[in-house]
Design a protein around this motif. Structure first.
Motif: not given
Lengths: 291, 159
Positions: A129-132, A179-180, A199-200, A215-216
């Motif tokens: 999710l954090a990276m689409d 940063g991720i 988190v990104a 993303g959670m």
């Protein structure tokens, strides 16, 4: 476990034909690390099991600078964990896999199966999710691309139809100055997470936040993004105070399901802490990437 | 309806007719009488049923037996060299790394999988490699010590 008829197609095409024939009467097994428990408990008793575990056609990790990363659905967690391509371009996925369940489960379980079983505490979805990221879902007439955000429908339920197969996971190229980080809370190594946060941050040339993604997992019937909290960062210089405030907002965006391990209230509180920690780590990594 | 499973177990090829719902641990224990592999939680949560499939450690309770068709399975019965114990088995004995013994075959198999991949692991890497293998008698100190001692011994022998 109830008896079933076993079919192991040799190709994706054959699999799609079989799915089209049996539809609601069949279930797909890949690694089966979750499905076998569901079958053993009698929660499901399909007439046919379609085994795609040994479909080598879907066992791959590919990367190019234009389209980004493509992971075949039957790629094992362990292959993702050890892939040099992933370590080089998407290291957060390797970090996530290293602590997903146990070595035994990672050796047999697949990344596609993890998404399809749709356990909301699953480790795979939050970093995606954090990276689409998106997934490719095929049926015998063609395929469609769906975002990981739109993939989940409800607890243990996805948009994959009875005649469809998830074939591939796609992750776009990570922009520069990004940063991720993915962090999760659980009692001991090997346990499923109670909650997890990815988190990104992508920084602009002035060092302020150009794009934020949160993303959670484990805090709603499906994996979710903290979209209100993400917006708080965009265009702003990321400070500890801003992270603190955004983490509170992220926590408010959740609707956790209480279970034997933790109450809803507890999960809501803990996810705020994990969003905060993951954000700080992501920021450190983004700053390092920018320098 | 039964299906035919062709699998090599500890170097011996087998052809077995099984119901499709049969798991690998059930084939090992019930069909082949290889009861060294222990079935405990039967849900992938304790790893006492660990075996190697093509060299990789898996929970045999969580693998449909038909999925290992054409593959090689190694169980605890297959790692000794005749009457000579595998170095890990010997080290578990010497370190007293067991009590009731129920987790021991799985621990040794997980330890073997680690050392095959990473002959010189750190203590942390050993702990992560056996993180899924639960011991409910006592603790993990002697188990970790036994695996580390084996690594050291094998490294020295290799020199």
């Amino acid at each position: 476990m109830r008896d079933f008829e076993y079919i192991a197609p040799k190709t994706v095409k054959e699999t799609l034909d079989v799915l089209d024939e049996y539809q609601e009467d069949c279930k797909i097994i890949a690694g089966g690390q979750s499905l076998l428990n569901i079958l053993k408990q009698g929660l499901m008793a399909p007439e046919y099991i379609i085994d795609i575990k040994n479909l080598e056609e879907l066992n791959y990790i590919k990367f190019d600078e234009k389209d980004g990363l493509k992971i075949g659905a039957t790629t094992t967690h362990r292959s993702v964990e050890f892939s040099d391509t992933i370590k080089e371009h998407y290291n957060v996925l390797s970090e996530m896999e290293r602590h997903l369940a146990t070595v035994q489960i990672r050796n047999w379980g697949t990344i596609g199966g993890n998404l399809c079983i749709a356990d909301p505490t699953g480790d795979v979805a939050p970093p995606l999710l954090a990276m689409d990221a998106t997934v490719i879902i095929a049926n015998k007439d063609g395929e469609r691309e769906v975002t990981v955000l739109d993939f989940g429908v409800d607890y243990y339920e996805t948009v994959v139809g009875p005649n469809e197969l998830l074939t591939e996971i796609r992750v776009p190229v990570i922009p520069s100055n990004t940063g991720i980080a993915y962090l999760k809370y659980r009692i001991v190594e090997g346990d499923a997470p109670i909650v997890g946060a990815a988190v990104a941050f992508t920084l602009n040339e002035k060092g302020a936040c150009k794009k934020a993604r949160i993303g959670m997992g484990g805090v709603a019937p499906i994996p979710i993004r903290a979209e209100k909290a993400e917006k708080m960062f965009e265009g702003e210089k990321i400070t500890d105070t801003l992270i603190e405030e955004a983490a509170k907002v992220a926590s408010e965006e959740t609707t956790p399901i209480p279970d034997i391990v933790a109450s809803a209230e507890y999960k809501k509180r803990v996810i705020g802490v994990y969003v905060k920690r993951a954000a700080k780590l992501a920021l450190t990594r983004a700053e390092k990437a920018a320098n | 309806m039964k299906k035919i499973l062709n699998v090599t177990i500890n170097g011996t090829p087998y052809e077995i007719a099984i119901k499709p719902k049969t798991t690998l641990v059930e084939v090992l224990r019930n069909e082949l009488n290889l009861t060294g592999t222990k079935r405990s939680c039967n849900a992938g949560g304790c790893s006492s049923c660990s075996v190697l499939v093509d060299g990789k450690v898996v929970n045999s309770c969580s693998v449909l037996a038909l999925q290992v068709d054409g593959k090689e399975v190694t169980t605890i019965e297959g790692i000794a060299d005749g009457a000579k114990l595998h170095p890990l088995q010997q080290a578990f004995l010497e370190h007293g790394a067991y009590q009731c013994g129920y987790c021991t075959p799985g621990m040794i198999i997980a330890g073997k999988a680690l050392l095959d991949e990473n002959p010189n692991p750190t203590k942390q890497e050993v702990k992560e490699a056996i993180a899924g293998n639960l011991c409910r008698c006592t603790g993990y100190v002697r188990i970790v010590d036994a695996i580390l001692a084996t690594a050291k011994k094998l490294q020295e022998e290799a020199k």
